[in-house]
Design an enzyme around this catalytic site. Structure first.
Site, mmCIF file in Angstrom:
data_model
loop_
_atom_site.group_PDB
_atom_site.id
_atom_site.type_symbol
_atom_site.label_atom_id
_atom_site.label_comp_id
_atom_site.label_asym_id
_atom_site.label_seq_id
_atom_site.Cartn_x
_atom_site.Cartn_y
_atom_site.Cartn_z
ATOM 1 N N CYS A 2 36.051 39.356 41.172
ATOM 2 C CA CYS A 2 34.848 39.644 40.856
ATOM 3 C C CYS A 2 34.556 39.748 39.121
ATOM 4 O O CYS A 2 35.328 40.371 38.606
ATOM 5 C CB CYS A 2 34.092 41.042 41.381
ATOM 6 S SG CYS A 2 34.223 41.192 43.156
ATOM 7 N N ARG A 27 36.790 34.246 38.576
ATOM 8 C CA ARG A 27 37.074 35.598 39.073
ATOM 9 C C ARG A 27 36.857 35.777 40.479
ATOM 10 O O ARG A 27 37.231 36.594 41.204
ATOM 11 C CB ARG A 27 36.610 36.738 38.106
ATOM 12 C CG ARG A 27 37.209 36.727 36.936
ATOM 13 C CD ARG A 27 36.645 38.034 35.902
ATOM 14 N NE ARG A 27 37.515 39.390 36.518
ATOM 15 C CZ ARG A 27 38.319 39.816 35.953
ATOM 16 N NH1 ARG A 27 38.855 39.255 34.699
ATOM 17 N NH2 ARG A 27 38.790 40.902 36.390
ATOM 18 N N ASN A 99 33.244 45.997 40.508
ATOM 19 C CA ASN A 99 34.677 45.393 40.751
ATOM 20 C C ASN A 99 35.534 46.396 41.004
ATOM 21 O O ASN A 99 35.883 47.134 40.577
ATOM 22 C CB ASN A 99 35.094 44.577 39.466
ATOM 23 C CG ASN A 99 36.042 43.918 39.488
ATOM 24 O OD1 ASN A 99 36.493 43.717 40.530
ATOM 25 N ND2 ASN A 99 36.843 43.609 38.327
ATOM 26 N N GLY A 100 36.179 45.920 42.349
ATOM 27 C CA GLY A 100 37.418 47.000 42.822
ATOM 28 C C GLY A 100 36.937 47.468 44.376
ATOM 29 O O GLY A 100 36.044 46.648 44.909
ATOM 30 N N GLU A 482 57.357 26.812 43.228
ATOM 31 C CA GLU A 482 56.032 26.969 42.377
ATOM 32 C C GLU A 482 55.131 25.310 42.699
ATOM 33 O O GLU A 482 54.013 25.332 42.851
ATOM 34 C CB GLU A 482 56.349 26.893 41.062
ATOM 35 C CG GLU A 482 55.024 26.494 40.061
ATOM 36 C CD GLU A 482 54.012 27.718 39.995
ATOM 37 O OE1 GLU A 482 54.187 28.708 40.809
ATOM 38 O OE2 GLU A 482 53.065 27.459 39.510
#
Ligand code: AGP
Length: 609
Positions: A2, A27, A99-100, A482
């Site tokens: 976010c 994000r 955000n969170g 990777e």
């Protein structure tokens, strides 16, 4: 995860907010919204999908106002719908972006519902919104209401709140999710990443854990977790406002792949020369820590974890210290043994990855000798909270698939190996050999990039595949991992990596004509072993794609495609062999038509666990 942007200015801020969101879209990108205060009313716009959809509706309705907040979302609670998009509002008075994750949201929601609050979304954020409104309506000022709410909620938040009854003020709070205040002239801003604000300022204050700030056009007042007013340092950021541009490239990922020679050069500059590693490059005081190091514990996630895996091989071969490497989300929840003289190393591009940060905080309570973070974002939480930090100078990485951060992490780790190795009996001649190899790395990467066209053509063969297997040995095993991660995250092809010697212990059962096998095969001591593994795969009808040194004795023939990679010193081969694998996944994704820079379900910075 976010992105948050907020502004308090005299001018209309909708365009500033939108530009900030565009820069933060990496994000999270499943919905976006903004709210501005216009003539003491809050005007809110929210759209599902990318910021572009929001921009289209802003262009239609021209929201005006100098105080506003905006958000681009990566869904945690509730699907990506307009109702779940931020900002959330309570009684049309306040607008909140967050955000969170609010962990006790269910209990709070039950209490608030009983008190008559109506919930129009499935989000945890709406709980925070009504809670702040409730405190305001009990007579608290916005600052106090946010401070009280911050004490009531558990979990992580970075949040910004505007109140139509205080139209010239924004209150922001941080705990567990980053927030940075941008200082302008007669206007101030907030964002979850300074990148969002580079078009409007270069002066930033990084909020500390537990800080709450009241921001107006002319002032910024910050209160710490105890409610005491505090001064925080103003940082000047020397980043070009256009660093979020794609330039001539179609995607950020490709731009970032091609930036690697420059990024590696920058990361080496002033830190190593043909006469060896410089002293003091890991920060004042680190040289005194080095002789006491007997063990290195590395903790990281995703691509950064793969960099740590390569470093384990190096630490034990060259620095004469044992090394353990662990995924941060595992490390933080288990009982672990701390060896005497253990250096705790965390690796992170963003410096905000929730699990890595939590692992660092835990380590700091557990008697480690010292902590060092290897990070790409100055001022990030990881950098600020570690005893020492070492910056990978890769520049802003926007593509969700990490590329240039990885190669510069490897380079940084190798410089750490040399710094410790010098105190642990690494012969001066070997130090010089490694230093010289590192100095040549930028041009080796440039050579590896020349295979782009060949790899693009090859990528066609992957477009209809559903699975792929990557094989490597020694320090190329993490490179195979990777490569598999890159392929799966942007092309959505299921890819797995195995240490080639492990093939016979299970995965060989998967091999048939539909399973392409990608092999990383530099000419090193393990090459003969790898040849045997390749034959075993070939005998079972798979198509092999072998990235190999010219003199590694692999030849293209039926069902075997050999892609030559510039011969290189063993020590830097992990970085060089990374390049063709990045290019392969990029081209496969482009052919498949996926969203290369913003692949589904992912976010660049994983700030929730
Ligand atoms: C890599 O391509 C990923 N998108 C992801 O694995 C990433 O490396 C991981 O989330 C860790 O991020 P960090 O380096 O910012 O801590």
């Amino acid at each position: 995860m976010c992105g948050i942007v907020g502004a308090v200015a005299q001018r209309d801020v909708a365009d500033i907010l939108l530009e900030g969101l565009r820069r933060l879209e990496y994000r999270g990108y499943d919905s976006a919204g903004l709210a501005v205060i216009n003539n003491s009313e809050i005007q809110r716009l929210r759209r599902v999908g990318k910021v572009k959809n929001l921009a289209d509706s802003v262009a239609e309705s021209f929201p005006q106002g100098g105080t506003g907040v905006a958000h681009t979302r990566w869904a945690t609670h509730g699907e990506p719908t307009e109702a779940n998009a931020h900002p959330h509002m309570s009684q049309d008075r306040i607008a909140v972006v967050h955000n969170g994750i609010i962990e006790n949201y269910k209990e709070l929601k039950a209490e608030l519902s009983e008190e008559g609050y109506h919930f129009s979304s499935e989000t945890d954020t709406e709980v925070l919104t009504h809670l702040i409104y409730k405190l305001l309506s009990q007579g608290e000022c916005l600052l106090k209401a946010v401070q009280t709410a911050a004490k009531t909620v558990t979990g992580a938040y970075g949040t910004a709140i505007i109140d139509k009854q205080n139209p010239d003020v924004m209150v922001v709070a941080r705990s567990g999710s980053p927030l940075v205040i941008g200082l302008g002239i007669g206007e101030n801003f907030v964002a979850s990443d300074q990148l969002a604000l580079l078009p409007v300022t270069s002066r930033f204050i990084y909020l500390e854990e537990g800080d709450v700030a009241r921001i107006s056009r002319k002032s910024v007042e910050i209160f710490d977790k105890n409610g005491e007013q505090v001064e925080r340092k103003v940082n000047l950021v020397d980043a070009k406002a256009d660093s979020a541009d794609k330039g001539e490239y179609r995607h950020y990922m490709m731009k970032e792949i091609y930036e690697q020679p420059t990024c590696v050069r920058q990361t080496l500059e002033g830190r190593i020369s043909a006469s060896g590693i410089e002293t003091g490059i890991f920060g004042q005081g680190f040289e005194e820590v080095v002789p006491k190091i007997n063990h290195v514990t590395i903790v990281a996630c995703g691509t950064s974890y793969h960099a740590g895996m390569v470093a384990k091989y190096w630490f034990e071969q060259y620095a004469n210290v044992s090394c353990s490497i662990e995924i941060a989300s595992e490390f933080r929840y288990r009982k672990f043994y701390v060896h005497d003289g253990s250096l705790f190393v965390s690796i992170s591009q963003s410096g905000e990855t929730a699990d890595t940060l939590a692992a660092l905080r835990l380590a700091q309570e557990q008697g480690y000798l010292s902590s060092l973070s290897i990070c790409n974002v100055m001022g990030s939480s990881l950098v600020r909270e570690s005893d020492y930090h070492f910056m990978t100078r890769a520049g802003t990485e926007i593509g969700v698939a990490s590329t240039k951060a990885f190669t510069t992490q490897l380079v940084s780790l190798l410089m750490l190996v040399l710094t410790i190795g010098k105190h642990k009996g690494l012969p001066a001649g070997v130090e010089l050999e490694i230093a010289n190899a590192l100095m040549q790395l930028p041009s080796k990467i440039e050579n590896a990039l020349l295979a782009n066209k060949e790899i693009e053509a090859l990528a066609e063969e992957f477009a209809d595949k559903h699975h792929a297997l990557f094989l490597g040995r020694g320090d190329q095993y993490p490179i195979a991992m990777e490569g598999a991660l890159k392929l799966k995250e942007i092309s959505y092809i299921h890819a797995e990596a195995y240490a080639a010697g492990e093939l016979k212990h299970g995965p060989i059962a998967l091999i048939d004509a539909e399973m392409p096998v990608i092999v990383v095969a530099p000419k090193n001591d393990l090459l003969e072993k790898l040849h045997s593994n390749v034959e075993e795969v070939r005998a079972r009808g798979s198509i092999l794609y072998v990235f190999a040194d010219k003199d590694a004795k692999f030849q293209s023939e039926e069902n075997v495609r050999v892609i030559n990679v510039t011969p290189t010193e063993d020590i830097i081969a992990p970085m060089v062999y990374t390049i063709p694998l990045q290019l392969l996944s990029y081209h496969v994704a482009v052919i498949k038509g996926t969203d290369v820079d913003q692949p589904r379900n992912l976010a660049k910075s994983v700030t929730v666990e």
